[in-house]
Every structure is written in C-alpha cells, then in structure tokens.
Design an enzyme around this catalytic site. Structure first.
Site, PDB file in Angstrom:
ATOM      1  N   PRO A  86      15.944  33.091  13.070  1.00 18.68           N
ATOM      2  CA  PRO A  86      16.936  33.575  11.985  1.00 18.68           C
ATOM      3  C   PRO A  86      15.942  33.397  10.570  1.00 18.68           C
ATOM      4  O   PRO A  86      16.369  33.485   9.504  1.00 18.68           O
ATOM      5  CB  PRO A  86      17.671  32.135  11.895  1.00 18.68           C
ATOM      6  CG  PRO A  86      17.328  31.202  13.182  1.00 18.68           C
ATOM      7  CD  PRO A  86      16.555  32.213  13.863  1.00 18.68           C
ATOM      8  N   GLU A 113      16.232  24.292  21.357  1.00 22.61           N
ATOM      9  CA  GLU A 113      16.204  23.758  19.924  1.00 22.61           C
ATOM     10  C   GLU A 113      15.336  24.540  19.077  1.00 22.61           C
ATOM     11  O   GLU A 113      15.382  24.166  17.809  1.00 22.61           O
ATOM     12  CB  GLU A 113      16.470  22.122  19.795  1.00 22.61           C
ATOM     13  CG  GLU A 113      17.790  21.534  19.900  1.00 22.61           C
ATOM     14  CD  GLU A 113      18.161  21.684  21.481  1.00 22.61           C
ATOM     15  OE1 GLU A 113      17.371  21.204  22.131  1.00 22.61           O
ATOM     16  OE2 GLU A 113      19.130  22.005  21.879  1.00 22.61           O
ATOM     17  N   ARG A 151      19.257  54.107  19.670  1.00 21.65           N
ATOM     18  CA  ARG A 151      20.373  55.375  19.193  1.00 21.65           C
ATOM     19  C   ARG A 151      19.420  56.094  18.036  1.00 21.65           C
ATOM     20  O   ARG A 151      20.263  57.376  17.897  1.00 21.65           O
ATOM     21  CB  ARG A 151      21.422  54.786  18.558  1.00 21.65           C
ATOM     22  CG  ARG A 151      21.480  54.121  17.171  1.00 21.65           C
ATOM     23  CD  ARG A 151      22.845  53.473  16.787  1.00 21.65           C
ATOM     24  NE  ARG A 151      23.722  54.349  16.284  1.00 21.65           N
ATOM     25  CZ  ARG A 151      23.681  55.031  15.073  1.00 21.65           C
ATOM     26  NH1 ARG A 151      22.565  54.827  14.380  1.00 21.65           N
ATOM     27  NH2 ARG A 151      24.564  55.983  14.667  1.00 21.65           N
ATOM     28  N   ASP A 166      24.822  60.123   9.802  1.00 22.11           N
ATOM     29  CA  ASP A 166      25.874  58.859   9.175  1.00 22.11           C
ATOM     30  C   ASP A 166      25.765  58.747   7.861  1.00 22.11           C
ATOM     31  O   ASP A 166      24.314  58.827   7.443  1.00 22.11           O
ATOM     32  CB  ASP A 166      25.301  57.678   9.983  1.00 22.11           C
ATOM     33  CG  ASP A 166      25.716  57.725  11.436  1.00 22.11           C
ATOM     34  OD1 ASP A 166      25.382  56.494  12.104  1.00 22.11           O
ATOM     35  OD2 ASP A 166      25.925  58.546  11.921  1.00 22.11           O
TER      36      ASP A 166
HETATM   37  C1  9WO Z   1      19.220  24.737  17.566  1.00 20.46           C
HETATM   38  C2  9WO Z   1      19.335  23.429  16.978  1.00 20.46           C
HETATM   39  C3  9WO Z   1      19.918  22.204  17.390  1.00 20.46           C
HETATM   40  C4  9WO Z   1      19.881  20.947  16.358  1.00 20.46           C
HETATM   41  C5  9WO Z   1      18.996  20.923  15.215  1.00 20.46           C
HETATM   42  C6  9WO Z   1      18.454  21.980  14.907  1.00 20.46           C
HETATM   43  C7  9WO Z   1      18.644  23.132  15.604  1.00 20.46           C
HETATM   44  N1  9WO Z   1      17.967  24.605  15.608  1.00 20.46           N
HETATM   45  C8  9WO Z   1      18.270  25.061  16.490  1.00 20.46           C
HETATM   46  C9  9WO Z   1      17.620  26.518  16.631  1.00 20.46           C
HETATM   47  O1  9WO Z   1      17.263  26.994  15.698  1.00 20.46           O
HETATM   48  N2  9WO Z   1      17.829  27.033  17.833  1.00 20.46           N
HETATM   49  C10 9WO Z   1      17.359  28.375  18.190  1.00 20.46           C
HETATM   50  C11 9WO Z   1      18.281  29.192  18.829  1.00 20.46           C
HETATM   51  C12 9WO Z   1      16.067  28.369  19.176  1.00 20.46           C
HETATM   52  C13 9WO Z   1      15.546  29.737  19.061  1.00 20.46           C
HETATM   53  C14 9WO Z   1      16.702  30.789  19.598  1.00 20.46           C
HETATM   54  N3  9WO Z   1      17.744  30.342  18.681  1.00 20.46           N
HETATM   55  C15 9WO Z   1      18.454  31.364  17.917  1.00 20.46           C
HETATM   56  C16 9WO Z   1      17.924  32.441  17.534  1.00 20.46           C
HETATM   57  N4  9WO Z   1      19.417  31.295  17.022  1.00 20.46           N
HETATM   58  N5  9WO Z   1      19.640  32.026  16.382  1.00 20.46           N
HETATM   59  C17 9WO Z   1      18.936  32.870  16.676  1.00 20.46           C
HETATM   60  C18 9WO Z   1      18.725  34.210  15.636  1.00 20.46           C
HETATM   61  C19 9WO Z   1      17.759  35.025  15.684  1.00 20.46           C
HETATM   62  C20 9WO Z   1      17.836  36.353  15.075  1.00 20.46           C
HETATM   63  N6  9WO Z   1      18.752  36.520  13.955  1.00 20.46           N
HETATM   64  C21 9WO Z   1      19.763  35.721  13.955  1.00 20.46           C
HETATM   65  C22 9WO Z   1      19.869  34.468  14.555  1.00 20.46           C
END
Ligand code: 9WO
Length: 251
Positions: A86, A113, A151, A166
């Site tokens: 993220p 995490e 795609r 598109d």
């Molecule tokens: C979990 C967590 C729990 C308690 C406190 C802090 C915390 N951070 C996280 C966290 O960031 N977990 C991640 C879950 C670990 C790596 C993979 N994860 C993930 C990737 N969640 N969201 C994405 C992601 C990737 C690309 N675009 C959007 C979301």
C-alpha cells in the site's frame, strides 16, 4: 511475456487465473504465468516464512530469506521485481502499460503484519499499490496487476474488444452501453444506437463518454487528450448544456 507470482497462498492465486481469460491466454501460449509457492523457498523442516518483529510490539513479519531465494531462482536478465504494497506507486492504466512492456515481471505478495524492509530496499525494483486500503495480503493486488497487464497483450482479448479502443485507454470513462431487449421495464435503448448511422453513433458515444467523465471524474479531463471538437463539447458542459443538446453538431 512472463509473470511470476510469489505467494504463501498459491491456490488463492491459481484459482482466479485458471477460471478466467488469463487461463485461456496461458493455454494458448500468449502469456507464461507461474504461481510460485514461497514456502518451497523457506528453510528448515517446517519451512517457516515468518518471524517475530524486532523491537517488539507483536505481529509477525515475512522473513527476507525465502523471498530473496525465490527471486534468485526465478530471475532472468530482464526481470522486474515488483512488491505489492500500500506504500507503493498507485496503480493506474498508465502503469499497467508500463509493466506490460517488461518481458518478465516477478510479483511479490506479502503476508502477516508486514514484509522485512530489506525486501523493499534491496530486492524489489518497484513497489505498487492498487489503492489506499489494507488487505490481508498482496495476492489480490498481484491478480489485479496481472489481469490489467495481461489484457493488453495482443490476442488475449477477442479482436472486437481490442484493449486500445476503450474510452478509458484514452483517459475517459465509458459511456452507456445497451444490449437486447430494445425496451426493458419501460426504459428504451436510445434511438441513435438503432439508427445504423455509424458516424452518428460514434459521435453520440464520444459525447456520452465525455459527459459521464465530466459528471463523475472531472479531474480526468485535465489530462485526457481531447480533440478540438471534444474540447468544445466540454466547454458547453461548463456553460450548463447537457450531452443531448450538443453532440449532434460536434464533429
Ligand atoms: C497489518 C497490520 C496489522 C496491525 C498493524 C499494522 C499492520 N499493517 C499490516 C500490513 O500492512 N499488512 C500487510 C498486508 C503485510 C503485507 C501484505 N499486506 C497487504 C498488501 N495489505 N494490503 C496490501 C496492498 C498491496 C497493494 N495495494 C493495496 C494493498
């Protein structure tokens, strides 16, 4: 093109690929998609891939060694290693096109995490986010990136659905689309679409796409490449005109 997806949950990724157009593209040899089980690169009898976070605070972190070992095994000279995170660059159609030009993508899906920071600093060439939300892992984002990139490969979609046609490929939203029946629950298909006048239909569609973009995502109009006629339409929207009053005259 080759796309490797490295994950602790390979079945979560394999299912959607096998059940979709991506699976057909793979069978037809248009794209080489490999789902790689990260656990196979974890050491020890139990193949543990996570460990306690230094500094305390609880929460397990994905260890660096299995990811480095997997990438070392998979790497080709032109590979680009992308961590789904993220905190990464926001994924857009433009980034889909950019990644689509890379011969070999290695997509890393994190879990727990978080992922040891050395993966980000010394293994990943790129970090990509599909949006501002936290998920349970990077698998769904890896599938989103794979789908958007695949795609664009010629032949993956039918000819009729060529990706470049598109309106979104031009930075606009799609206008309305209709199929049979001509009337449904009292709602009629616009007459112009039944007219057989293809030039008029093309103009109507452009005006509708512009109108919808103006209504819902005016920010996209700042960067969209518009013809002079399209710019004139947008100018009329700004002055309070609707799409139905303007499109007939627009070239
Ligand atoms: C979990 C967590 C729990 C308690 C406190 C802090 C915390 N951070 C996280 C966290 O960031 N977990 C991640 C879950 C670990 C790596 C993979 N994860 C993930 C990737 N969640 N969201 C994405 C992601 C990737 C690309 N675009 C959007 C979301």
């Amino acid at each position: 093109m080759r796309i490797d997806i490295v994950t602790l949950f390979p079945r979560m990724v394999e299912g959607p690929i096998a059940e979709s157009i991506l699976g057909r593209a793979r069978e037809r040899g248009l794209i080489d998609i490999r789902v790689v089980n990260l656990r196979e690169y974890a050491e020890g009898r139990h193949r543990v891939a996570d460990d306690y976070q230094f500094g305390g605070g609880g929460g397990m972190v994905l260890k660096p060694e299995p990811l480095f070992a997997a990438v070392e095994a998979l790497r080709t000279p032109r590979a680009r290693v992308v961590l789904l995170d993220p905190r990464g660059r926001r994924f857009t159609q433009e980034i889909a096109r950019e990644l689509g030009a890379v011969a070999h993508l290695i997509l890393l899906a994190g879990r727990y995490e978080g992922v040891d920071e050395r993966v980000s600093t010394a293994l990943a060439d790129d970090e990509v986010s599909i949006g501002d939300y936290v998920l349970t892992g990077g698998e769904l984002p890896a599938l989103v990136v794979t789908d958007a990139v695949a795609r664009l490969i010629p032949g993956v979609l039918g000819d009729a659905a060529a990706a470049g046609q598109d309106s979104f490929a031009r930075g606009l939203l799609e206008g309305p689309q209709y199929t049979r029946p001509e009337e449904f629950h009292g709602m009629r298909v616009p007459d112009v679409l039944l007219s057989g006048d293809h030039q008029m239909i093309a103009r109507w569609r452009r005006a509708q796409a512009l109108w919808r973009t103006w209504q819902r995502r005016p920010d996209l109009l700042e960067t969209a490449e518009l013809t002079p006629a399209e710019q004139k339409l947008v100018e009329e929207f700004r002055r309070g005109k609707g799409p139905d009053e303007s499109w007939m005259r627009s070239a």
